[in-house]
Design an enzyme around this catalytic site. Structure first.
Site, PDB file in Angstrom:
ATOM      1  N   GLY A  16       0.781  -1.215   0.049  1.00 23.22           N
ATOM      2  CA  GLY A  16      -0.022   0.022   0.079  1.00 23.22           C
ATOM      3  C   GLY A  16       0.738   1.005  -0.109  1.00 23.22           C
ATOM      4  CB  SER A  17       4.339   2.012  -0.568  1.00 25.54           C
ATOM      5  OG  SER A  17       4.550   1.374  -1.490  1.00 25.54           O
ATOM      6  CG  ASN A 110      -0.588  -1.595 -13.829  1.00 33.02           C
ATOM      7  OD1 ASN A 110      -0.616  -1.434 -12.593  1.00 33.02           O
ATOM      8  ND2 ASN A 110       0.070  -2.464 -14.403  1.00 33.02           N
ATOM      9  CG  HIS A 112       5.456  -2.814 -14.479  1.00 30.58           C
ATOM     10  ND1 HIS A 112       5.058  -3.801 -13.864  1.00 30.58           N
ATOM     11  CD2 HIS A 112       6.518  -3.149 -14.863  1.00 30.58           C
ATOM     12  CE1 HIS A 112       5.820  -4.804 -14.125  1.00 30.58           C
ATOM     13  NE2 HIS A 112       6.822  -4.512 -14.824  1.00 30.58           N
ATOM     14  CG  ASP A 153       2.559  -5.434 -15.639  1.00 28.27           C
ATOM     15  OD1 ASP A 153       1.787  -4.727 -14.734  1.00 28.27           O
ATOM     16  OD2 ASP A 153       3.366  -6.386 -15.298  1.00 28.27           O
TER      17      ASP A 153
HETATM   18  C1  GAR Z   1       4.719  -0.855  -7.032  1.00 30.19           C
HETATM   19  O1  GAR Z   1       6.113  -0.649  -7.127  1.00 30.19           O
HETATM   20  C2  GAR Z   1       4.152  -0.857  -8.272  1.00 30.19           C
HETATM   21  O2  GAR Z   1       4.839  -0.340  -9.215  1.00 30.19           O
HETATM   22  C3  GAR Z   1       3.965  -2.466  -8.593  1.00 30.19           C
HETATM   23  O3  GAR Z   1       3.613  -2.904  -7.302  1.00 30.19           O
HETATM   24  C4  GAR Z   1       4.171  -2.021  -6.208  1.00 30.19           C
HETATM   25  C5  GAR Z   1       3.057  -1.689  -5.242  1.00 30.19           C
HETATM   26  O4  GAR Z   1       3.497  -1.455  -3.909  1.00 30.19           O
HETATM   27  N1  GAR Z   1       3.165  -2.883  -9.510  1.00 30.19           N
HETATM   28  C6  GAR Z   1       3.515  -3.956 -10.453  1.00 30.19           C
HETATM   29  O5  GAR Z   1       4.612  -4.739 -10.355  1.00 30.19           O
HETATM   30  C7  GAR Z   1       2.659  -4.174 -11.570  1.00 30.19           C
HETATM   31  N2  GAR Z   1       2.925  -5.127 -12.425  1.00 30.19           N
HETATM   32  P1  GAR Z   1       2.546  -1.124  -2.926  1.00 30.19           P
HETATM   33  O6  GAR Z   1       1.837  -2.285  -2.650  1.00 30.19           O
HETATM   34  O7  GAR Z   1       3.533  -0.866  -1.683  1.00 30.19           O
HETATM   35  O8  GAR Z   1       1.879   0.130  -3.285  1.00 30.19           O
END
Ligand code: GAR
Length: 212
Positions: A16-17, A110, A112, A153
């Site tokens: 959830g950052s 999204n 990524h 993605d």
């Molecule tokens: C983020 O780094 C985002 O770019 C990535 O998941 C993380 C979520 O972190 N997304 C992907 O890899 C999509 N394929 P969070 O849960 O701490 O927000």
């Protein structure tokens, strides 16, 4: 300027950052004309859920395992965002697949942690992405905000930020540098839409139609 704040839904599955950053920027006024009307989490016991609760945001936990198949799961997600009259959905580390119905195509973003179209797709999340970037000897990485389509993605790129890959990088140090870039890029894109309206996405939507 569109009428009323942008009604934003944030989809999460983990830390959830990304959600936390959006909340902070709305609170401190760097992200304006935006209201989070719902957080959807595909998991119940994750930090992101705590962040949503602490911020007193409407929260729906919608777990894939509670549905008979992907179609039933996707329909539930669609019903949840329709019910709150959302304008835009941002995927923020959402690890499940939401099959987008026609009326949501072009309104789902999204982020990524790599320069798509490279280093994306199923299984490419978290440290896996940065390990793959380092393993191929790239000198450049970054993050991508794109319109989501019905592939992982995948979809027209809306914005990218580049960061260098340093010779002594580990997946952790590279991840931290990319995360810092993500914290700027996603709110920047959301702010453009909040100020200019969903029409700001039209050029990227045209590419989405051309692709499908
Ligand atoms: C983020 O780094 C985002 O770019 C990535 O998941 C993380 C979520 O972190 N997304 C992907 O890899 C999509 N394929 P969070 O849960 O701490 O927000």
């Amino acid at each position: 300027m569109p009428e009323g704040p942008l009604r934003l839904v944030v989809f999460i599955s983990g830390g959830g950052s990304t959600l936390e950053n959006i909340i902070q920027r709305i609170d401190d006024g760097r992200l304006t004309n935006t209201r989070i009307v719902l957080v959807v989490s595909s998991r119940s016991n994750v930090r992101g859920v705590e962040i949503a609760r602490t911020a007193d945001l409407p929260l729906a936990i919608i777990r894939k395992q509670d549905y008979a198949d992907e179609a039933a799961f996707s329909s539930t997600l669609t019903a949840a965002v329709d019910a709150v009259h959302a304008d835009l959905v941002v995927l923020a580390g959402f690890l499940c697949f939401w099959r987008l119905p026609a009326h949501w195509q072009g309104r789902v973003l999204n982020i990524h942690p790599a320069l798509l179209p490279r280093f994306g797709g199923r299984g490419m999340y978290g440290q896996h992405v940065h390990e793959a970037v380092l393993a191929t000897g790239e000198r450049d990485s970054g993050c991508t905000v794109h319109l989501a389509d019905n592939e992982y993605d995948h979809g027209p790129t809306v914005a990218q930020a580049h960061v260098p890959v340093e010779p002594d990088d580990t997946p952790e140090t590279l991840a931290a540098r990319v995360a810092a870039a993500e914290r700027e890029l996603y709110p920047h894109v959301i702010q453009q839409i909040a100020v200019n309206g969903l029409g700001w996405l039209d050029p990227y939507r045209a590419a989405l139609c051309a692709d499908s």
